[in-house]
Design a protein around this motif. Structure first.
Motif, short mmCIF file in Angstrom:
data_model
loop_
_atom_site.label_atom_id
_atom_site.label_comp_id
_atom_site.label_asym_id
_atom_site.label_seq_id
_atom_site.Cartn_x
_atom_site.Cartn_y
_atom_site.Cartn_z
N SER A 188 2.61 -3.71 -3.42
CA SER A 188 3.04 -4.87 -2.64
C SER A 188 3.78 -4.43 -1.39
O SER A 188 4.22 -3.28 -1.27
N GLN A 189 3.96 -5.39 -0.48
CA GLN A 189 4.73 -5.11 0.72
C GLN A 189 6.18 -4.81 0.35
O GLN A 189 6.80 -3.93 0.94
N GLN A 190 6.72 -5.50 -0.62
CA GLN A 190 8.10 -5.25 -1.03
C GLN A 190 8.27 -3.82 -1.52
O GLN A 190 9.28 -3.18 -1.24
N GLN A 191 7.30 -3.31 -2.23
CA GLN A 191 7.37 -1.92 -2.69
C GLN A 191 7.36 -0.98 -1.47
O GLN A 191 8.09 0.02 -1.45
N ALA A 192 6.58 -1.29 -0.44
CA ALA A 192 6.54 -0.47 0.76
C ALA A 192 7.88 -0.50 1.49
O ALA A 192 8.37 0.53 1.96
N VAL A 193 8.48 -1.68 1.59
CA VAL A 193 9.78 -1.83 2.25
C VAL A 193 10.84 -1.04 1.47
O VAL A 193 11.65 -0.33 2.07
N THR A 194 10.83 -1.15 0.17
CA THR A 194 11.80 -0.43 -0.65
C THR A 194 11.62 1.07 -0.49
O THR A 194 12.62 1.80 -0.34
#
Length: 92
Positions: free
Chosen positions: A80-86
């Motif tokens: 997910s995008q959230q995983q990329a941001v994290t």
């Protein structure tokens, strides 16, 4: 080969490198350190989502000046995008 196909291939190489390593965290950090630009790719409603994990300044320079400096790049497949941001926050 399209740009998206290239990103999928780079992500597969990254996944293989990390998967073959005994120390997965070290391997992930090594991949990020070894490249100037690192893109996170993930499934998105429009097909493939992208998030710049490392290399914003280089990509901005290309966008503003149209120049293409020599730089290395790779991709990391994520869920997910959230995983990329994290991941970006943890590694930078």
């Amino acid at each position: 080969m399209t740009e998206f196909e290239e990103l999928h291939e780079l992500a597969a190489q990254t996944r293989h490198f990390i998967g073959a390593s005994h120390d997965k965290v070290w391997a992930l950090k090594a991949v990020v350190r070894a490249h100037d630009v690192v893109l996170g790719i993930f499934p998105a409603p429009e097909g493939l989502g992208l998030h710049v994990i490392k290399g914003d300044a280089i990509l901005q320079q290309i966008a503003e000046g149209g120049t293409h400096p020599d730089y290395s790049h790779t991709a990391i497949a994520l869920y997910s995008q959230q995983q990329a941001v994290t991941l970006q926050e943890l590694l930078n």
